[in-house]
Enzyme design. Structure first.
Site, PDB file in Angstrom:
ATOM      1  N   ARG A   1       2.510 -11.949  -4.260  1.00  0.00           N
ATOM      2  CA  ARG A   1       1.436 -11.569  -5.179  1.00  0.00           C
ATOM      3  C   ARG A   1       1.353 -12.524  -6.371  1.00  0.00           C
ATOM      4  O   ARG A   1       0.271 -12.861  -6.838  1.00  0.00           O
ATOM      5  CB  ARG A   1       1.670 -10.125  -5.653  1.00  0.00           C
ATOM      6  CG  ARG A   1       0.627  -9.576  -6.599  1.00  0.00           C
ATOM      7  CD  ARG A   1       0.913  -8.132  -6.975  1.00  0.00           C
ATOM      8  NE  ARG A   1       0.723  -7.221  -5.860  1.00  0.00           N
ATOM      9  CZ  ARG A   1       1.689  -6.584  -5.220  1.00  0.00           C
ATOM     10  NH1 ARG A   1       2.958  -6.771  -5.571  1.00  0.00           N
ATOM     11  NH2 ARG A   1       1.437  -5.760  -4.236  1.00  0.00           N
ATOM     12  N   TYR A   2       2.471 -12.939  -6.885  1.00  0.00           N
ATOM     13  CA  TYR A   2       2.542 -13.843  -8.030  1.00  0.00           C
ATOM     14  C   TYR A   2       2.934 -15.235  -7.539  1.00  0.00           C
ATOM     15  O   TYR A   2       3.699 -15.369  -6.579  1.00  0.00           O
ATOM     16  CB  TYR A   2       3.580 -13.350  -9.038  1.00  0.00           C
ATOM     17  CG  TYR A   2       3.295 -11.979  -9.593  1.00  0.00           C
ATOM     18  CD1 TYR A   2       2.389 -11.803 -10.630  1.00  0.00           C
ATOM     19  CD2 TYR A   2       3.946 -10.856  -9.091  1.00  0.00           C
ATOM     20  CE1 TYR A   2       2.135 -10.542 -11.153  1.00  0.00           C
ATOM     21  CE2 TYR A   2       3.705  -9.594  -9.604  1.00  0.00           C
ATOM     22  CZ  TYR A   2       2.797  -9.443 -10.633  1.00  0.00           C
ATOM     23  OH  TYR A   2       2.547  -8.198 -11.142  1.00  0.00           O
TER      24      TYR A   2
ATOM     25  N   ARG B   1       7.033 -16.042  -7.346  1.00  0.00           N
ATOM     26  CA  ARG B   1       8.007 -15.097  -6.811  1.00  0.00           C
ATOM     27  C   ARG B   1       7.407 -14.299  -5.654  1.00  0.00           C
ATOM     28  O   ARG B   1       6.199 -14.114  -5.569  1.00  0.00           O
ATOM     29  CB  ARG B   1       8.532 -14.146  -7.885  1.00  0.00           C
ATOM     30  CG  ARG B   1       7.461 -13.385  -8.646  1.00  0.00           C
ATOM     31  CD  ARG B   1       8.024 -12.990 -10.023  1.00  0.00           C
ATOM     32  NE  ARG B   1       7.090 -12.231 -10.828  1.00  0.00           N
ATOM     33  CZ  ARG B   1       6.151 -12.791 -11.592  1.00  0.00           C
ATOM     34  NH1 ARG B   1       5.991 -14.113 -11.587  1.00  0.00           N
ATOM     35  NH2 ARG B   1       5.365 -12.046 -12.344  1.00  0.00           N
TER      36      ARG B   1
ATOM     37  N   CYS C   1      16.321   4.169   2.830  1.00  0.00           N
ATOM     38  CA  CYS C   1      16.763   4.458   1.466  1.00  0.00           C
ATOM     39  C   CYS C   1      17.860   5.521   1.525  1.00  0.00           C
ATOM     40  O   CYS C   1      17.870   6.363   2.424  1.00  0.00           O
ATOM     41  CB  CYS C   1      15.613   4.989   0.612  1.00  0.00           C
ATOM     42  SG  CYS C   1      14.308   3.804   0.264  1.00  0.00           S
TER      43      CYS C   1
ATOM     44  N   CYS D   1      12.668   9.601  -2.912  1.00  0.00           N
ATOM     45  CA  CYS D   1      12.098  10.159  -4.132  1.00  0.00           C
ATOM     46  C   CYS D   1      10.726  10.749  -3.807  1.00  0.00           C
ATOM     47  O   CYS D   1       9.932  10.139  -3.094  1.00  0.00           O
ATOM     48  CB  CYS D   1      11.976   9.074  -5.205  1.00  0.00           C
ATOM     49  SG  CYS D   1      13.532   8.267  -5.616  1.00  0.00           S
TER      50      CYS D   1
ATOM     51  N   CYS E   1       7.649   8.461  -4.620  1.00  0.00           N
ATOM     52  CA  CYS E   1       7.756   7.067  -4.186  1.00  0.00           C
ATOM     53  C   CYS E   1       6.397   6.455  -3.877  1.00  0.00           C
ATOM     54  O   CYS E   1       5.598   7.034  -3.138  1.00  0.00           O
ATOM     55  CB  CYS E   1       8.643   6.983  -2.958  1.00  0.00           C
ATOM     56  SG  CYS E   1       8.826   5.308  -2.310  1.00  0.00           S
TER      57      CYS E   1
ATOM     58  N   ARG F   1       5.978   3.840  -2.090  1.00  0.00           N
ATOM     59  CA  ARG F   1       5.991   3.325  -0.717  1.00  0.00           C
ATOM     60  C   ARG F   1       6.312   4.444   0.280  1.00  0.00           C
ATOM     61  O   ARG F   1       6.816   4.188   1.375  1.00  0.00           O
ATOM     62  CB  ARG F   1       7.008   2.185  -0.568  1.00  0.00           C
ATOM     63  CG  ARG F   1       6.589   0.905  -1.273  1.00  0.00           C
ATOM     64  CD  ARG F   1       7.361  -0.314  -0.768  1.00  0.00           C
ATOM     65  NE  ARG F   1       6.895  -1.520  -1.434  1.00  0.00           N
ATOM     66  CZ  ARG F   1       7.620  -2.229  -2.305  1.00  0.00           C
ATOM     67  NH1 ARG F   1       8.842  -1.858  -2.603  1.00  0.00           N
ATOM     68  NH2 ARG F   1       7.111  -3.307  -2.877  1.00  0.00           N
TER      69      ARG F   1
ATOM     70  N   ASP G   1       2.366   5.654  -9.923  1.00  0.00           N
ATOM     71  CA  ASP G   1       1.383   5.053  -9.035  1.00  0.00           C
ATOM     72  C   ASP G   1       0.562   6.122  -8.320  1.00  0.00           C
ATOM     73  O   ASP G   1       0.962   7.294  -8.233  1.00  0.00           O
ATOM     74  CB  ASP G   1       2.077   4.162  -8.000  1.00  0.00           C
ATOM     75  CG  ASP G   1       2.708   2.934  -8.629  1.00  0.00           C
ATOM     76  OD1 ASP G   1       1.995   2.210  -9.338  1.00  0.00           O
ATOM     77  OD2 ASP G   1       3.921   2.709  -8.425  1.00  0.00           O
TER      78      ASP G   1
ATOM     79  N   ASP H   1       0.984  -0.759 -12.364  1.00  0.00           N
ATOM     80  CA  ASP H   1       0.673  -1.591 -11.209  1.00  0.00           C
ATOM     81  C   ASP H   1      -0.777  -1.324 -10.842  1.00  0.00           C
ATOM     82  O   ASP H   1      -1.114  -0.222 -10.389  1.00  0.00           O
ATOM     83  CB  ASP H   1       1.595  -1.256 -10.035  1.00  0.00           C
ATOM     84  CG  ASP H   1       2.459  -2.434  -9.628  1.00  0.00           C
ATOM     85  OD1 ASP H   1       1.907  -3.537  -9.535  1.00  0.00           O
ATOM     86  OD2 ASP H   1       3.662  -2.240  -9.421  1.00  0.00           O
TER      87      ASP H   1
ATOM     88  N   LYS I   1       1.088  -6.182 -12.057  1.00  0.00           N
ATOM     89  CA  LYS I   1       1.446  -5.314 -13.173  1.00  0.00           C
ATOM     90  C   LYS I   1       0.749  -5.760 -14.455  1.00  0.00           C
ATOM     91  O   LYS I   1       0.590  -6.952 -14.700  1.00  0.00           O
ATOM     92  CB  LYS I   1       2.951  -5.321 -13.400  1.00  0.00           C
ATOM     93  CG  LYS I   1       3.766  -4.723 -12.281  1.00  0.00           C
ATOM     94  CD  LYS I   1       5.245  -4.778 -12.602  1.00  0.00           C
ATOM     95  CE  LYS I   1       6.067  -4.212 -11.467  1.00  0.00           C
ATOM     96  NZ  LYS I   1       5.967  -5.052 -10.247  1.00  0.00           N
TER      97      LYS I   1
END
Length: 361
Positions: free
Chosen positions: A99-100, A103, A112, A116, A119, A121, A280, A317, A324
């Site tokens: 995206r950037y 990085r 995981c 959560c 989450c 994702r 999100d 985001d 972000k």
């Protein structure tokens, strides 16, 4: 002994089924049918370390709220998105999000230690998700090697510290061999939710001459007890710097006292608070999201409540994969004469003159 790519959670196994949550006292029996419906849609896992922190007498327990499923998760709002931060639209090869410019995200695994309930994702992780095959991982690392602008690789997922030390070591060595990669950053819940996994073998697997950072995700000070402190100490004593990530969550940490306690605890454990994420637009997470106005008010209050070391950047985001953006409060304004008005931590404004060439008074 075999060396699986994903090691089972350290210690006792996590609770993964609604009936196990009921048996453990984490959910009432009369909610079992509703929780079964949630479990059919979204993965469940609560490690013993987190289950032991839940106060079953508190209906608003902030630890339970993060990990114990709720039928409200089946309430999907029109604005919510299966891919709320646009990972897919920036994925040139499987497992990579670029995206950037300088990085990339690398997602080697879908697993995981906990799932959560908020989450972002949640549509991608869990038992139904896909880990990268050796060929796919090689292609992902090849993509990084072919893009000299990539200075930092952020390893996320799923939780990358669920990988076995052997696989972690192989991954770190492969990335370290790419000349233009200077920083390898792991994002993980493991030091908090399964601290026993951060053992000598895992720490040794992260060793490299390149800069390795670990971003530790915690949302409440109670998550950072003695065992978690010891896990973080094992990382910092190996020379691995820690940064903290948290999500602003309604009913968990959306007040100044709770956020302050979390951020102070992080700093005391040598975890530098990095990001405070606005919730999100993940499906079924409306019950966790504050308004941006509420978030800005909390962050403004933090400025006077805790040390500068404790201040995270409040970020959103942007839906659709646009990256972000810092969305914290603004402490500057202009008066009619063009002078700056600076707001202090008490909420009082003070005039600050502009340079002479800028002075319009």
């Amino acid at each position: 002994m075999s060396d699986p790519a994903i090691l089972p959670t350290g210690g006792n196994r996590p609770l993964r089924r609604p009936d196990e949550l009921v048996e453990a006292g984490l959910a009432p029996a009369d909610r079992l049918a509703a929780l079964e419906r949630v479990a059919a849609r979204y993965a469940i896992a609560i490690t013993p370390a987190m289950a032991d922190l839940v106060d079953p007498t508190d209906p608003d327990d902030p630890i339970a709220r993060q990990f114990v499923p709720d039928e409200a998760e089946l309430d999907h709002r029109p604005e919510e998105l299966a891919d709320p931060i646009g990972d897919h639209s920036h994925s040139p090869v499987k497992g990579i999000v670029h995206r950037y410019p300088d990085r990339v995200l690398l997602k080697p695994s879908h697993a995981c230690p906990v799932y959560c309930r908020f989450c972002f994702r949640r549509e991608m992780v869990g038992p139904g998700g896909e880990a990268l095959t050796p060929a796919e991982l090689a292609a992902a690392i090849g993509y990084i090697a072919d893009h000299p602008e990539v200075w930092e690789v952020v390893i996320t997922g799923g939780d990358p510290l669920m990988l076995s030390p052997r696989r972690l070591g192989e991954l770190v060595r492969a990335l370290s061999a790419v000349p233009h990669v200077a920083v390898i950053r792991f994002h993980s819940r493991v030091p908090v939710v399964d601290p026993g996994r951060i053992d000598a073998a895992l720490v040794a697997a992260l060793a490299t001459d390149k800069a390795v950072w670990v971003a530790v995700h915690a949302n409440h000070a109670r998550e950072l007890g003695d065992e978690q402190a010891a896990a973080c100490r094992r990382l910092t004593q190996a020379g691995i710097p820690l940064i903290g990530q948290s999500v602003l969550l309604k009913g968990v940490n959306d007040d100044v006292a709770t956020l302050s306690a979390l951020l102070r605890r992080m700093v005391a454990l040598r975890i530098k608070p990095y990001y405070l994420h606005h919730g999100d637009l993940a499906p079924g997470t409306q019950q966790f999201r504050t308004s941006i106005d509420e978030g800005q008010a909390l962050v403004r209050a933090l400025r006077g409540a805790v040390s500068g070391l404790c201040q995270p950047t409040y970020v959103l985001d942007i839906p659709g994969g646009h990256g972000k953006a810092p969305i914290g409060p603004d402490f500057l304004a202009r008066d009619t004469a063009g002078h700056w008005l600076v707001t202090d931590f008490r909420g009082q404004s003070h005039r600050y003159p502009p340079p002479a060439t800028e002075d319009k008074g």
